[in-house]
Enzyme design. Structure first.
Site, short mmCIF file in Angstrom:
data_model
loop_
_atom_site.label_atom_id
_atom_site.label_comp_id
_atom_site.label_asym_id
_atom_site.label_seq_id
_atom_site.Cartn_x
_atom_site.Cartn_y
_atom_site.Cartn_z
CB THR A 62 -0.90 -0.01 1.26
OG1 THR A 62 -1.50 -1.30 1.36
CG2 THR A 62 -1.95 1.06 1.21
CG HIS A 131 -0.47 -9.77 -2.46
ND1 HIS A 131 0.44 -8.80 -2.14
CD2 HIS A 131 -1.63 -9.41 -1.85
CE1 HIS A 131 -0.14 -7.88 -1.38
NE2 HIS A 131 -1.39 -8.22 -1.19
NE ARG A 155 7.21 -5.07 7.53
CZ ARG A 155 6.08 -4.69 8.12
NH1 ARG A 155 4.90 -4.96 7.56
NH2 ARG A 155 6.11 -4.07 9.28
CB SER A 250 4.87 10.43 6.95
OG SER A 250 3.67 11.12 7.22
CD GLU A 252 4.11 9.32 11.91
OE1 GLU A 252 4.62 9.57 10.78
OE2 GLU A 252 4.53 8.40 12.64
CB SER A 285 2.58 -1.20 14.61
OG SER A 285 3.61 -1.92 14.00
#
Ligand code: PPS
Length: 318
Positions: A62, A131, A155, A250, A252, A285
């Site tokens: 994303t 994916h 990742r 970002s 946030e 997170s």
């Protein structure tokens, strides 16, 4: 725990009205409903000006999509308020959340059902997320008949496993605990596994024009990765545009940007009875190394050995 037991446990804790079963395709575990659209994906017409973002789930797809879309759309942050699933369709959405139940389909937001057709009919240049491993991509890509831009994001598998656990409880109807989940992940019982084989299928093609990036590099220096992506896409950008995009993507800002939260799909899944974790959210997170919150030392050691074994002699470090 033997493989048969794991299959049974997965079917006890991992099925829902939108997940009827699993099947293996080219050695990869997929929802059994993939058989309905495999041929359409194999025959999918590809264009050289397509832009594909590929990944194993939970690797930063994303995040990468939002960067790519804005780079290619003149940093138009107003148009970027349209839901990302519409701007940047997920090729095999229908496979992931499959139903023929008309009572459920009435809630479908027009993004999931017929996703292959939706992606095919987008205006060009098309932006497509998948994916799927390289081996399950459209034949025109596999045979290099067409050469779209392909950006693969990877990742660390321990963070992926923990993030995927939360995702499965949020979006895929998984009712089990992490102790079962990591075993299903490790033993290739979950969608798109084997994870490292999936990632390596793209790593092997980085010399064929695939741009390979890592979540961890995005965390440590996002402006460097954005610049790398813009260069790959042949889209020059100013310092100011870079700064604006850096802010826009970002964690946030994206956490408050509902266009990247898959909200319409989550609402649909809720109505389908596939959401287990009612308090969860997609932007969870956003950390590297956060796996320690759920993974104990013993499991970590198992993962470390497994990664070492799978990645040896490949040159890939995750
Ligand atoms: S999916 O469902 O496969 O498309 O998920 P994917 O987008 O690949 O991965 C979701 C994880 O990426 C985190 N994320 C981010 N991290 C840092 N910065 C930004 N901007 C960002 N956007 C998404 C998201 O929080 C998921 O990771 P976890 O570890 O679960 O938080």
């Amino acid at each position: 725990m033997d493989a048969l037991n794991l299959d049974q446990l997965r079917d006890t804790y991992g099925l829902s009205p939108i997940r009827r079963g699993y099947q293996i395709f080219e050695g990869y575990t997929m929802p059994e409903s993939f058989r309905h659209m495999r041929k359409a994906i194999e025959d999918f017409k590809v264009y050289d000006d397509d832009i594909w973002v590929t990944s194993y789930p939970k690797c930063g797809t994303t995040w990468t999509q939002e960067i790519v879309w804005n780079i290619c759309n003149n940093f138009d942050f107003t148009s970027a308020q349209i839901d990302l699933d519409i701007r940047f369709p997920f090729l095999e959405y229908e496979t992931c959340f499959y139903t023929e139940d008309k009572n459920l389909l009435q809630y479908e937001p027009g993004i999931v059902h017929k996703s292959v057709e939706i992606a095919a009919n987008k205006s060009r240049p098309r932006f497509i997320k998948t994916h799927l491993p390289w081996e399950l991509l459209p034949m025109e890509i596999q045979s290099f008949k067409k050469r779209p831009k392909i950006i693969h994001v990877a990742r660390n598998p321990k963070d992926v496993c923990v993030s995927y656990f939360h995702h499965n409880r949020l979006m895929e109807g998984f009712t089990g605990d992490f102790n079962l989940f990591w075993k299903l992940f490790y033993n290739n019982k979950l969608n798109y596994t084997p994870m490292l084989r999936n990632v390596l299928s793209y790593w092997e093609h980085r010399t064929d024009g695939v741009l390979f990036i890592k979540y961890e590099d995005m965390k440590s220096d996002i402006s460097k990765v954005i610049t790398q992506i813009a260069k790959y896409l042949n889209r020059p950008m100013s310092e100011e545009q870079l700064k604006m995009l850096q802010h826009h993507v970002s964690f946030e800002v994206m956490k408050d940007n509902t266009s990247t939260h898959h909200a319409p799909v989550l609402d649909y899944l809720r109505k389908c009875g596939a959401v287990v974790d009612n308090d969860g959210c997609f932007m969870r997170s956003g950390k590297s190394g956060g796996y320690k919150s759920l993974m104990n030392d013993e499991v970590e050691e198992i993962f470390d050995k497994w990664m070492e074994q799978q990645l040896q002699n490949t040159g890939l470090v995750l």
